[in-house]
Motif scaffolding. Structure first.
Motif, PDB file in Angstrom:
ATOM      1  N   MET A  23       0.829  -1.208   0.000  1.00 44.09           N
ATOM      2  CA  MET A  23       0.000   0.000   0.000  1.00 44.09           C
ATOM      3  C   MET A  23       0.863   1.257   0.000  1.00 44.09           C
ATOM      4  SD  MET A  23      -3.104  -0.855  -0.309  1.00 44.09           S
ATOM      5  CE  MET A  23      -3.924   0.669   0.081  1.00 44.09           C
ATOM      6  N   ALA A  24       2.009   1.199   0.667  1.00 46.17           N
ATOM      7  CA  ALA A  24       2.899   2.353   0.693  1.00 46.17           C
ATOM      8  C   ALA A  24       3.497   2.602  -0.690  1.00 46.17           C
ATOM      9  CB  ALA A  24       4.003   2.144   1.723  1.00 46.17           C
ATOM     10  N   GLU A  25       3.731   1.527  -1.433  1.00 45.92           N
ATOM     11  CA  GLU A  25       4.312   1.661  -2.760  1.00 45.92           C
ATOM     12  C   GLU A  25       3.259   1.979  -3.812  1.00 45.92           C
ATOM     13  OE1 GLU A  25       6.209  -2.052  -3.445  1.00 45.92           O
ATOM     14  OE2 GLU A  25       7.743  -1.727  -1.910  1.00 45.92           O
ATOM     15  N   ALA A  26       2.001   1.631  -3.557  1.00 46.72           N
ATOM     16  CA  ALA A  26       0.948   1.788  -4.550  1.00 46.72           C
ATOM     17  C   ALA A  26       0.620   3.258  -4.765  1.00 46.72           C
ATOM     18  CB  ALA A  26      -0.304   1.045  -4.114  1.00 46.72           C
ATOM     19  N   LYS A  27       0.250   3.557  -6.007  1.00 44.69           N
ATOM     20  CA  LYS A  27      -0.157   4.914  -6.337  1.00 44.69           C
ATOM     21  C   LYS A  27      -1.615   5.091  -5.927  1.00 44.69           C
ATOM     22  CE  LYS A  27      -0.562   8.040 -10.220  1.00 44.69           C
ATOM     23  NZ  LYS A  27      -0.495   8.153 -11.675  1.00 44.69           N
ATOM     24  N   LEU A  28      -1.908   6.178  -5.248  1.00 46.99           N
ATOM     25  CA  LEU A  28      -3.272   6.433  -4.797  1.00 46.99           C
ATOM     26  C   LEU A  28      -4.140   6.836  -5.975  1.00 46.99           C
ATOM     27  CD1 LEU A  28      -2.548   8.469  -1.554  1.00 46.99           C
ATOM     28  CD2 LEU A  28      -3.089   6.062  -1.747  1.00 46.99           C
ATOM     29  N   ASN A  29      -5.396   6.366  -5.967  1.00 46.20           N
ATOM     30  CA  ASN A  29      -6.299   6.762  -7.037  1.00 46.20           C
ATOM     31  C   ASN A  29      -6.936   8.110  -6.705  1.00 46.20           C
ATOM     32  OD1 ASN A  29      -8.465   6.311  -5.308  1.00 46.20           O
ATOM     33  ND2 ASN A  29      -8.773   4.231  -6.051  1.00 46.20           N
ATOM     34  N   ARG A  30      -7.722   8.615  -7.651  1.00 47.73           N
ATOM     35  CA  ARG A  30      -8.287   9.951  -7.507  1.00 47.73           C
ATOM     36  C   ARG A  30      -9.211  10.063  -6.296  1.00 47.73           C
ATOM     37  NH1 ARG A  30     -11.766  11.671 -12.359  1.00 47.73           N
ATOM     38  NH2 ARG A  30     -10.731   9.799 -13.009  1.00 47.73           N
ATOM     39  N   ALA A  31     -10.019   9.035  -6.048  1.00 52.91           N
ATOM     40  CA  ALA A  31     -10.942   9.067  -4.911  1.00 52.91           C
ATOM     41  C   ALA A  31     -10.185   9.089  -3.587  1.00 52.91           C
ATOM     42  CB  ALA A  31     -11.878   7.865  -4.959  1.00 52.91           C
ATOM     43  N   GLN A  32      -9.094   8.316  -3.498  1.00 53.98           N
ATOM     44  CA  GLN A  32      -8.303   8.307  -2.270  1.00 53.98           C
ATOM     45  C   GLN A  32      -7.640   9.659  -2.042  1.00 53.98           C
ATOM     46  OE1 GLN A  32      -5.928   4.948  -3.403  1.00 53.98           O
ATOM     47  NE2 GLN A  32      -6.962   3.586  -1.942  1.00 53.98           N
ATOM     48  N   LEU A  33      -7.121  10.268  -3.117  1.00 52.87           N
ATOM     49  CA  LEU A  33      -6.505  11.593  -2.983  1.00 52.87           C
ATOM     50  C   LEU A  33      -7.533  12.628  -2.553  1.00 52.87           C
ATOM     51  CD1 LEU A  33      -4.199  11.618  -6.124  1.00 52.87           C
ATOM     52  CD2 LEU A  33      -3.494  11.516  -3.737  1.00 52.87           C
ATOM     53  N   GLN A  34      -8.729  12.558  -3.150  1.00 50.17           N
ATOM     54  CA  GLN A  34      -9.785  13.510  -2.787  1.00 50.17           C
ATOM     55  C   GLN A  34     -10.207  13.326  -1.339  1.00 50.17           C
ATOM     56  OE1 GLN A  34     -13.258  13.170  -5.207  1.00 50.17           O
ATOM     57  NE2 GLN A  34     -14.003  15.200  -4.686  1.00 50.17           N
ATOM     58  N   ALA A  35     -10.317  12.070  -0.894  1.00 45.27           N
ATOM     59  CA  ALA A  35     -10.688  11.815   0.495  1.00 45.27           C
ATOM     60  C   ALA A  35      -9.629  12.345   1.444  1.00 45.27           C
ATOM     61  CB  ALA A  35     -10.896  10.317   0.710  1.00 45.27           C
ATOM     62  N   MET A  36      -8.358  12.194   1.080  1.00 44.25           N
ATOM     63  CA  MET A  36      -7.277  12.720   1.928  1.00 44.25           C
ATOM     64  C   MET A  36      -7.340  14.245   2.004  1.00 44.25           C
ATOM     65  SD  MET A  36      -4.127  10.203   0.872  1.00 44.25           S
ATOM     66  CE  MET A  36      -2.912  11.256   1.615  1.00 44.25           C
ATOM     67  N   GLU A  37      -7.646  14.891   0.857  1.00 45.25           N
ATOM     68  CA  GLU A  37      -7.753  16.355   0.861  1.00 45.25           C
ATOM     69  C   GLU A  37      -8.912  16.824   1.737  1.00 45.25           C
ATOM     70  OE1 GLU A  37      -8.102  17.699  -3.143  1.00 45.25           O
ATOM     71  OE2 GLU A  37      -6.027  17.214  -3.640  1.00 45.25           O
ATOM     72  N   VAL A  38     -10.045  16.122   1.648  1.00 49.25           N
ATOM     73  CA  VAL A  38     -11.207  16.498   2.448  1.00 49.25           C
ATOM     74  C   VAL A  38     -10.902  16.329   3.921  1.00 49.25           C
ATOM     75  CG1 VAL A  38     -13.580  15.832   3.017  1.00 49.25           C
ATOM     76  CG2 VAL A  38     -12.888  16.069   0.644  1.00 49.25           C
ATOM     77  N   ARG A  39     -10.269  15.190   4.281  1.00 51.14           N
ATOM     78  CA  ARG A  39      -9.913  14.976   5.690  1.00 51.14           C
ATOM     79  C   ARG A  39      -8.944  16.038   6.184  1.00 51.14           C
ATOM     80  NH1 ARG A  39      -7.965   9.927   4.714  1.00 51.14           N
ATOM     81  NH2 ARG A  39      -9.698   8.835   3.804  1.00 51.14           N
ATOM     82  N   ALA A  40      -7.987  16.395   5.341  1.00 53.58           N
ATOM     83  CA  ALA A  40      -7.026  17.424   5.736  1.00 53.58           C
ATOM     84  C   ALA A  40      -7.723  18.771   5.904  1.00 53.58           C
ATOM     85  CB  ALA A  40      -5.915  17.528   4.698  1.00 53.58           C
ATOM     86  N   ALA A  41      -8.670  19.077   5.011  1.00 54.19           N
ATOM     87  CA  ALA A  41      -9.391  20.348   5.114  1.00 54.19           C
ATOM     88  C   ALA A  41     -10.271  20.391   6.351  1.00 54.19           C
ATOM     89  CB  ALA A  41     -10.242  20.563   3.866  1.00 54.19           C
ATOM     90  N   GLU A  42     -10.850  19.247   6.709  1.00 54.97           N
ATOM     91  CA  GLU A  42     -11.725  19.217   7.874  1.00 54.97           C
ATOM     92  C   GLU A  42     -10.954  19.311   9.174  1.00 54.97           C
ATOM     93  OE1 GLU A  42     -13.923  15.660   7.284  1.00 54.97           O
ATOM     94  OE2 GLU A  42     -15.409  16.637   6.012  1.00 54.97           O
ATOM     95  N   THR A  43      -9.692  18.925   9.161  1.00 52.42           N
ATOM     96  CA  THR A  43      -8.921  18.966  10.395  1.00 52.42           C
ATOM     97  C   THR A  43      -8.180  20.273  10.576  1.00 52.42           C
ATOM     98  OG1 THR A  43      -7.063  17.887   9.280  1.00 52.42           O
ATOM     99  CG2 THR A  43      -8.613  16.473  10.460  1.00 52.42           C
TER     100      THR A  43
END
Length: 119
Positions: A23-43
């Motif tokens: 998982m650390a080596e895998a490239k994140l897909n668009r949905a995962q990147l968007q979810a990370m951005e939303v979580r970062a914005a909410e925190t």
């Protein structure tokens, strides 16, 4: 011949470790990147959100979508935990159990009635 203290499998990484490495080596897909951005914005705290919006307005390299999400995060309703006393909590549990009993009893009576009707 040296004494064997471990099996061959003991030197291998566990399945969980191998999965984490993949998982650390895998490239994140668009949905995962968007979810990370939303979580970062909410925190972000309101001060950091205002700074992010100000950076975008000044023309810095911060993405505009991230600033919009940060601004929207301030307007979202935040779930706050409600502290209940033990008596209030048991009252809710008893009400749920009562409803469950009524539902189970009515279904049982319906099954008995259908037993006599459907023949």
């Amino acid at each position: 011949m040296p004494a064997q203290t471990r099996t061959k499998d003991a030197n291998r990484a566990s399945a969980r470790q191998r999965r984490a490495e993949r998982m650390a080596e895998a490239k994140l897909n668009r949905a995962q990147l968007q979810a990370m951005e939303v979580r970062a914005a909410e925190t972000l705290t309101p001060d950091l959100q205002a700074a992010a919006v100000a950076e975008v307005e000044e023309g810095s390299a911060a993405p505009l979508a991230m600033a919009r999400r940060a601004a929207l995060a301030t307007k979202r309703a935040v779930a706050r935990p409600i502290v209940l006393t033990k008596e209030q909590e048991y009252r809710f549990i008893r009400a749920d159990l009562r409803r469950l009993g009524i539902t189970a009893g009515s279904l049982f009576i319906l099954m008995i009635a259908l037993l006599f009707v459907v023949d």
